[in-house]
Design an enzyme around this catalytic site. Structure first.
Site, PDB file in Angstrom:
ATOM      1  N   ARG A 125       0.882  -1.298  -0.108  1.00  0.00           N
ATOM      2  CA  ARG A 125       0.108  -0.038   0.073  1.00  0.00           C
ATOM      3  C   ARG A 125       0.769   1.135  -0.023  1.00  0.00           C
ATOM      4  NH1 ARG A 125      -3.450  -3.556   3.151  1.00  0.00           N
ATOM      5  NH2 ARG A 125      -1.541  -3.284   4.575  1.00  0.00           N
ATOM      6  N   ARG A 131      10.120   0.279   9.373  1.00  0.00           N
ATOM      7  CA  ARG A 131      10.497  -0.356  10.660  1.00  0.00           C
ATOM      8  C   ARG A 131      11.896  -0.353  10.753  1.00  0.00           C
ATOM      9  NH1 ARG A 131       6.209   0.906  11.920  1.00  0.00           N
ATOM     10  NH2 ARG A 131       4.581  -0.593  13.200  1.00  0.00           N
ATOM     11  N   GLU A 147      14.127   1.786  18.904  1.00  0.00           N
ATOM     12  CA  GLU A 147      13.424   2.996  19.241  1.00  0.00           C
ATOM     13  C   GLU A 147      13.007   2.830  20.583  1.00  0.00           C
ATOM     14  OE1 GLU A 147      11.232   2.996  15.265  1.00  0.00           O
ATOM     15  OE2 GLU A 147       9.937   4.020  16.462  1.00  0.00           O
ATOM     16  N   HIS A 164       9.608   9.008  14.293  1.00  0.00           N
ATOM     17  CA  HIS A 164       8.356   8.002  13.697  1.00  0.00           C
ATOM     18  C   HIS A 164       7.280   8.595  13.794  1.00  0.00           C
ATOM     19  CE1 HIS A 164       7.157   3.144  13.950  1.00  0.00           C
ATOM     20  NE2 HIS A 164       6.456   4.222  13.351  1.00  0.00           N
ATOM     21  N   GLY A 207       5.320   9.046  10.598  1.00  0.00           N
ATOM     22  CA  GLY A 207       4.836   8.517   9.438  1.00  0.00           C
ATOM     23  C   GLY A 207       3.374   8.861   9.134  1.00  0.00           C
TER      24      GLY A 207
END
Ligand code: GLV
Length: 334
Positions: free
Chosen positions: A164, A245, A274, A292, A294
């Site tokens: 996607r 990731r 992380e 992070h 996104g």
């Protein structure tokens, strides 16, 4: 309203405050909804004790739902992850225990593709570095050779993963007249027709791409997919972008590649451990680092929370959740 009765004693644990719309979805079907008020103050001990007697869990990608956590669950029927990635959950252990696991695909695709492009452009054109330069009062005179970056328009984009988000990134690349290569275990014919993308093996992609962008999920087949061997074949002008990731990239190998000027730069939204970011990574001017974000638009995050709540409620209502990631579990539950 048959569900009111069925859920009379159902209890749901939510590890962080969620938008009202999502909370209302949960409350419409479950009597006892426990929302942890501050995720940063949810200790492992408290997390484990709260999931023990819950029927449903709505959690974040930073909640470690491993074998230990799953063993503690006595009544759990569904774990609804508020994320598209679900590498934080031990899927096999959940399936073995007959627990449904759901994610939130679709609602964050465009936001993540937008951010990927923000990283591509800001890394290639050294935007954060140029901003720092100006704020430090170093802009004294326009310079012919000042802060030169890498061109993007008309260059080759290599997508590691064409699901996607990878597909949405490719569509944006059309506006930049890019040649698109992709590596994916599955052929994506629609992507090929719509963007002219060409499926190649990983090494060909790494050798030919000017921008390499990662869009695969993290699992045991993709952990350290990009390591020393892969950096060795990249162009010295290549830029690596990761909004998927962290552990897909061997961070030590990345640092080495940057140090040795094997590649021109990196744009990262995710990290191997992380929220820890190696000090060395922070020392490179040609690396753009984001925390992070996104999917971080109000629209996407709200839709993610609502979708997670809908998945959870469907499972507790005895329906198949729209985004069940372990459908094998249904056989167990029959
Ligand atoms: C974010 O990283 C997500 O997986 O949704």
């Amino acid at each position: 309203m048959p569900s009111a009765r069925r859920h009379h004693s159902t209890s749901v644990f939510v590890t962080t405050p969620i938008p009202e719309e999502a909370l209302n979805t949960l409350k419409s079907s479950c009597d006892d909804v426990v929302v942890w008020p501050d995720h940063s103050k949810l200790s492992r001990k408290e997390f484990l004790s709260n999931i023990e007697s819950s029927d449903g869990l709505l959690c974040l990608l930073t909640d470690r739902v491993d074998g230990e956590a799953i063993r503690r669950m006595k009544r759990m029927k569904v774990i609804a992850n508020c994320a598209v990635g679900f590498d934080n959950i031990d899927l096999r252990a959940a399936t073995r225990r007959g627990i449904m696991v759901t994610n939130t695909p679709g609602v964050l695709t465009e936001a993540t593709a937008d951010l990927t492009w923000a990283l591509i452009l800001s890394t290639a054109r050294r935007i954060p570095e140029a901003d720092r330069f100006l704020r430090a009062d170093n802009y004294k005179e326009w310079g012919l050779m000042l802060l030169l970056g890498q061109p993007v328009y008309g260059k080759t984009l290599g997508l590691v993963g064409a699901g996607r988000v990878g597909t949405a990134v490719a569509h944006r690349a059309k506006g930049f007249a890019m040649r698109i290569l992709y590596y994916d275990p599955l052929r994506n014919e629609k992507l090929e027709t719509e963007t002219g993308a060409q499926r190649v093996d990983l090494m060909t992609l790494l050798k030919e791409a000017d921008i390499i962008s990662i869009h695969v999920p993290l699992d045991k087949t993709t952990r350290h997919l990009i390591g020393a061997k892969e950096f060795a074949v990249m162009k010295p002008t290549a830029i690596l972008v990761n909004t998927a990731r962290g552990p897909i990239v061997d961070e030590k190998a990345l640092i080495k590649a940057l140090k040795g000027k094997r590649i021109a730069g990196a744009g990262l939204d995710v990290y191997e451990h992380e929220p820890k970011v190696p000090r060395e990574l922070k020392s490179f001017q040609n690396v753009v680092l984001l925390p992070h974000i996104g999917s971080a638009t109000l629209e996407s995050r709200t839709r993610m929370a609502v979708l997670a709540a809908q998945n959870l409620v469907a499972a507790l209502d005895g329906r198949t959740p729209p985004n069940l990631v372990n459908p094998e579990v249904l056989q167990k539950l029959r």
